[in-house]
Scaffold this motif. Sequence first.
Motif, mmCIF file in Angstrom:
data_model
loop_
_atom_site.group_PDB
_atom_site.id
_atom_site.type_symbol
_atom_site.label_atom_id
_atom_site.label_comp_id
_atom_site.label_asym_id
_atom_site.label_seq_id
_atom_site.Cartn_x
_atom_site.Cartn_y
_atom_site.Cartn_z
ATOM 1 N N ASP A 88 -33.335 -36.101 20.818
ATOM 2 C CA ASP A 88 -32.144 -35.668 22.367
ATOM 3 C C ASP A 88 -32.591 -35.151 23.646
ATOM 4 O O ASP A 88 -32.675 -34.551 24.588
ATOM 5 N N GLY A 89 -33.516 -33.780 22.440
ATOM 6 C CA GLY A 89 -33.938 -32.476 23.089
ATOM 7 C C GLY A 89 -32.533 -31.664 23.283
ATOM 8 O O GLY A 89 -31.317 -31.567 22.898
ATOM 9 N N GLY A 90 -33.308 -30.825 24.385
ATOM 10 C CA GLY A 90 -31.452 -29.188 24.783
ATOM 11 C C GLY A 90 -32.399 -28.830 23.791
ATOM 12 O O GLY A 90 -32.473 -27.137 23.981
ATOM 13 N N LEU A 91 -30.820 -28.737 22.977
ATOM 14 C CA LEU A 91 -30.873 -27.854 21.791
ATOM 15 C C LEU A 91 -30.774 -27.830 20.018
ATOM 16 O O LEU A 91 -30.672 -28.687 19.918
ATOM 17 N N CYS A 92 -31.794 -26.876 19.766
ATOM 18 C CA CYS A 92 -31.941 -27.131 17.932
ATOM 19 C C CYS A 92 -32.009 -25.959 17.553
ATOM 20 O O CYS A 92 -32.101 -25.405 17.418
#
Length: 128
Positions: A88-92
Amino acid sequence: MQSKILLPVILGTLLLFCISNRGGATKCNLKNIVVTQTETSEWAHGMSVYAVTVKNTCDCPQSNVMLACDGFNTTLEMDPLKFQYRVDGGLCPLNNGEPVVQGHDVNFKYAWDPPFPLQPAKSTIACK
């Protein structure tokens, strides 16, 4: 009479200790999480391999460190305990949410071209 004087002195000392102890924690922030990337001489499926080192330059541990990773991709299998790419992308999440402690860097590699600008986005500072 001495107990009337002693109680305010003890309370004042405790208050000073709490303020000074909290002051150490306020010196730490997200800028203390430093991400460096170095291109290695390795290749994976036709892509350059990058070695990533994440350091905490603060005395206080920082847990739940999240890196901005929107659009991240790799052709190299990665250890999910060190870096978890989310579709979903964003923060890992980094280090499986465990604290990143000064002197104990988190290292991982990925393969892509060009390199991704992995930057610290969130953390929880935990000073004792």
